[in-house]
Write a protein that holds these residues in place. Structure first.
Motif, PDB file in Angstrom:
ATOM      1  N   LYS A   4       6.713  16.364 -28.672  1.00 13.78           N
ATOM      2  CA  LYS A   4       7.309  15.184 -28.053  1.00 13.78           C
ATOM      3  C   LYS A   4       6.439  14.750 -26.870  1.00 13.78           C
ATOM      4  O   LYS A   4       6.065  15.573 -26.034  1.00 13.78           O
ATOM      5  CB  LYS A   4       8.720  15.528 -27.578  1.00 13.78           C
ATOM      6  N   GLU A   5       6.102  13.490 -26.828  1.00 17.64           N
ATOM      7  CA  GLU A   5       5.275  12.979 -25.736  1.00 17.64           C
ATOM      8  C   GLU A   5       6.104  12.907 -24.463  1.00 17.64           C
ATOM      9  O   GLU A   5       7.246  12.450 -24.476  1.00 17.64           O
ATOM     10  CB  GLU A   5       4.736  11.588 -26.075  1.00 17.64           C
ATOM     11  N   LYS A   6       5.530  13.374 -23.362  1.00 14.24           N
ATOM     12  CA  LYS A   6       6.238  13.397 -22.085  1.00 14.24           C
ATOM     13  C   LYS A   6       6.247  12.000 -21.481  1.00 14.24           C
ATOM     14  O   LYS A   6       5.330  11.205 -21.684  1.00 14.24           O
ATOM     15  CB  LYS A   6       5.576  14.380 -21.137  1.00 14.24           C
ATOM     16  N   LYS A  12       2.933  12.708 -14.576  1.00 14.56           N
ATOM     17  CA  LYS A  12       2.409  12.666 -13.211  1.00 14.56           C
ATOM     18  C   LYS A  12       2.772  13.942 -12.463  1.00 14.56           C
ATOM     19  O   LYS A  12       1.939  14.516 -11.756  1.00 14.56           O
ATOM     20  CB  LYS A  12       2.969  11.454 -12.451  1.00 14.56           C
ATOM     21  N   PHE A  13       4.032  14.365 -12.596  1.00  9.79           N
ATOM     22  CA  PHE A  13       4.457  15.566 -11.890  1.00  9.79           C
ATOM     23  C   PHE A  13       3.719  16.799 -12.407  1.00  9.79           C
ATOM     24  O   PHE A  13       3.296  17.646 -11.616  1.00  9.79           O
ATOM     25  CB  PHE A  13       5.973  15.773 -12.001  1.00  9.79           C
ATOM     26  N   MET A  14       3.568  16.919 -13.712  1.00 11.45           N
ATOM     27  CA  MET A  14       2.881  18.081 -14.279  1.00 11.45           C
ATOM     28  C   MET A  14       1.416  18.120 -13.861  1.00 11.45           C
ATOM     29  O   MET A  14       0.866  19.204 -13.628  1.00 11.45           O
ATOM     30  CB  MET A  14       3.006  18.101 -15.807  1.00 11.45           C
ATOM     31  N   ASN A  15       0.787  16.968 -13.719  1.00 11.52           N
ATOM     32  CA  ASN A  15      -0.595  16.899 -13.235  1.00 11.52           C
ATOM     33  C   ASN A  15      -0.681  17.453 -11.811  1.00 11.52           C
ATOM     34  O   ASN A  15      -1.546  18.278 -11.497  1.00 11.52           O
ATOM     35  CB  ASN A  15      -1.093  15.452 -13.291  1.00 11.52           C
ATOM     36  N   ILE A  16       0.239  17.022 -10.956  1.00 12.68           N
ATOM     37  CA  ILE A  16       0.271  17.507  -9.576  1.00 12.68           C
ATOM     38  C   ILE A  16       0.565  19.000  -9.543  1.00 12.68           C
ATOM     39  O   ILE A  16      -0.091  19.769  -8.829  1.00 12.68           O
ATOM     40  CB  ILE A  16       1.332  16.722  -8.766  1.00 12.68           C
ATOM     41  N   LYS A  17       1.539  19.425 -10.329  1.00 14.44           N
ATOM     42  CA  LYS A  17       1.959  20.832 -10.330  1.00 14.44           C
ATOM     43  C   LYS A  17       0.836  21.754 -10.803  1.00 14.44           C
ATOM     44  O   LYS A  17       0.589  22.798 -10.194  1.00 14.44           O
ATOM     45  CB  LYS A  17       3.181  20.998 -11.226  1.00 14.44           C
ATOM     46  N   THR A  18       0.129  21.383 -11.872  1.00 11.58           N
ATOM     47  CA  THR A  18      -0.941  22.245 -12.380  1.00 11.58           C
ATOM     48  C   THR A  18      -2.094  22.342 -11.385  1.00 11.58           C
ATOM     49  O   THR A  18      -2.672  23.416 -11.199  1.00 11.58           O
ATOM     50  CB  THR A  18      -1.460  21.771 -13.746  1.00 11.58           C
ATOM     51  N   LYS A  19      -2.432  21.226 -10.727  1.00 11.27           N
ATOM     52  CA  LYS A  19      -3.493  21.266  -9.712  1.00 11.27           C
ATOM     53  C   LYS A  19      -3.065  22.137  -8.538  1.00 11.27           C
ATOM     54  O   LYS A  19      -3.864  22.895  -7.994  1.00 11.27           O
ATOM     55  CB  LYS A  19      -3.834  19.856  -9.237  1.00 11.27           C
ATOM     56  N   VAL A  28      -7.206  14.983  -0.405  1.00 19.81           N
ATOM     57  CA  VAL A  28      -7.144  13.523  -0.486  1.00 19.81           C
ATOM     58  C   VAL A  28      -6.667  13.101  -1.874  1.00 19.81           C
ATOM     59  O   VAL A  28      -5.844  12.177  -2.011  1.00 19.81           O
ATOM     60  CB  VAL A  28      -8.517  12.895  -0.160  1.00 19.81           C
ATOM     61  N   GLU A  29      -7.156  13.780  -2.899  1.00 19.91           N
ATOM     62  CA  GLU A  29      -6.726  13.485  -4.262  1.00 19.91           C
ATOM     63  C   GLU A  29      -5.236  13.775  -4.427  1.00 19.91           C
ATOM     64  O   GLU A  29      -4.498  12.967  -5.006  1.00 19.91           O
ATOM     65  CB  GLU A  29      -7.519  14.326  -5.260  1.00 19.91           C
ATOM     66  N   MET A  30      -4.779  14.912  -3.896  1.00 23.21           N
ATOM     67  CA  MET A  30      -3.360  15.259  -3.995  1.00 23.21           C
ATOM     68  C   MET A  30      -2.496  14.276  -3.222  1.00 23.21           C
ATOM     69  O   MET A  30      -1.390  13.941  -3.647  1.00 23.21           O
ATOM     70  CB  MET A  30      -3.122  16.682  -3.504  1.00 23.21           C
ATOM     71  N   ASP A  31      -3.001  13.799  -2.100  1.00 16.18           N
ATOM     72  CA  ASP A  31      -2.273  12.795  -1.331  1.00 16.18           C
ATOM     73  C   ASP A  31      -2.083  11.539  -2.165  1.00 16.18           C
ATOM     74  O   ASP A  31      -0.993  10.976  -2.218  1.00 16.18           O
ATOM     75  CB  ASP A  31      -3.016  12.480  -0.036  1.00 16.18           C
ATOM     76  N   GLY A  32      -3.137  11.103  -2.834  1.00 15.95           N
ATOM     77  CA  GLY A  32      -3.047   9.914  -3.680  1.00 15.95           C
ATOM     78  C   GLY A  32      -2.102  10.104  -4.856  1.00 15.95           C
ATOM     79  O   GLY A  32      -1.299   9.213  -5.165  1.00 15.95           O
ATOM     80  N   LEU A  33      -2.189  11.274  -5.502  1.00 16.45           N
ATOM     81  CA  LEU A  33      -1.328  11.535  -6.651  1.00 16.45           C
ATOM     82  C   LEU A  33       0.149  11.611  -6.251  1.00 16.45           C
ATOM     83  O   LEU A  33       1.015  11.048  -6.927  1.00 16.45           O
ATOM     84  CB  LEU A  33      -1.745  12.839  -7.342  1.00 16.45           C
ATOM     85  N   THR A  34       0.431  12.304  -5.147  1.00 15.48           N
ATOM     86  CA  THR A  34       1.824  12.413  -4.716  1.00 15.48           C
ATOM     87  C   THR A  34       2.369  11.074  -4.225  1.00 15.48           C
ATOM     88  O   THR A  34       3.526  10.747  -4.485  1.00 15.48           O
ATOM     89  CB  THR A  34       1.995  13.487  -3.629  1.00 15.48           C
ATOM     90  N   LYS A  61      12.061  14.165  -7.034  1.00  5.63           N
ATOM     91  CA  LYS A  61      11.797  13.908  -5.612  1.00  5.63           C
ATOM     92  C   LYS A  61      11.733  15.215  -4.838  1.00  5.63           C
ATOM     93  O   LYS A  61      10.824  15.427  -4.025  1.00  5.63           O
ATOM     94  CB  LYS A  61      12.889  13.015  -5.015  1.00  5.63           C
ATOM     95  N   ASP A  62      12.704  16.094  -5.068  1.00  3.79           N
ATOM     96  CA  ASP A  62      12.733  17.380  -4.365  1.00  3.79           C
ATOM     97  C   ASP A  62      11.510  18.230  -4.684  1.00  3.79           C
ATOM     98  O   ASP A  62      10.905  18.830  -3.796  1.00  3.79           O
ATOM     99  CB  ASP A  62      14.001  18.164  -4.718  1.00  3.79           C
ATOM    100  N   ARG A  63      11.150  18.278  -5.945  1.00  3.59           N
ATOM    101  CA  ARG A  63       9.996  19.093  -6.345  1.00  3.59           C
ATOM    102  C   ARG A  63       8.699  18.543  -5.771  1.00  3.59           C
ATOM    103  O   ARG A  63       7.824  19.298  -5.337  1.00  3.59           O
ATOM    104  CB  ARG A  63       9.912  19.172  -7.868  1.00  3.59           C
ATOM    105  N   THR A  64       8.580  17.230  -5.769  1.00  4.28           N
ATOM    106  CA  THR A  64       7.382  16.596  -5.209  1.00  4.28           C
ATOM    107  C   THR A  64       7.316  16.845  -3.707  1.00  4.28           C
ATOM    108  O   THR A  64       6.252  17.161  -3.166  1.00  4.28           O
ATOM    109  CB  THR A  64       7.370  15.088  -5.499  1.00  4.28           C
TER     110      THR A  64
END
Length: 110
Positions: A4-6, A12-19, A28-34, A61-64
């Motif tokens: 199933k496609e997310k 977006k959240f999984m990208n931030i979480k894995t990094k 700076v990259e994480m700031d932009g992504l978040t 929101k809480d996880r981010t």
């Protein structure tokens, strides 16, 4: 069976979480992504969306926010005890100044 496609938020959240979990991120990259994810969540909230595919927007929101706190994007908190403010003393009515001013009342009462 096909995977199933997310949804966009989940991707977006999984990208931030894995990094974040890998530890090899640029602040700076994480700031932009978040910021991008928060803006997307804010837009959904303003439009009245409360869930995305059964997952609460508030959970994202809480996880981010947790990730933002832990990677150091927030400035250090300074409480009232940390401030080096001088105490403000009201000395308006102090009698330290012995200055007398003479006013010519005749100009006021004519």
């Amino acid at each position: 069976m096909a995977k199933k496609e997310k949804n966009v938020i989940e991707r977006k959240f999984m990208n931030i979480k894995t990094k974040f979990k890998a530890g090899d991120y640029d602040i700076v990259e994480m700031d932009g992504l978040t910021c991008d994810l928060i803006a997307h969540l804010a837009q959904l909230t303003q439009n009245g969306v409360t869930e995305v595919e059964g997952v609460s927007i508030d959970l994202y929101k809480d996880r981010t926010w947790w990730i933002i706190e832990n990677i150091g994007l927030l400035p250090e908190y300074r409480g009232p005890k940390d401030e080096d403010e001088e105490e403000i003393v009201d000395d308006y009515y102090s009698d330290d100044d012995d200055v007398e001013v003479e006013i010519d009342d005749s100009k006021f009462y004519q």
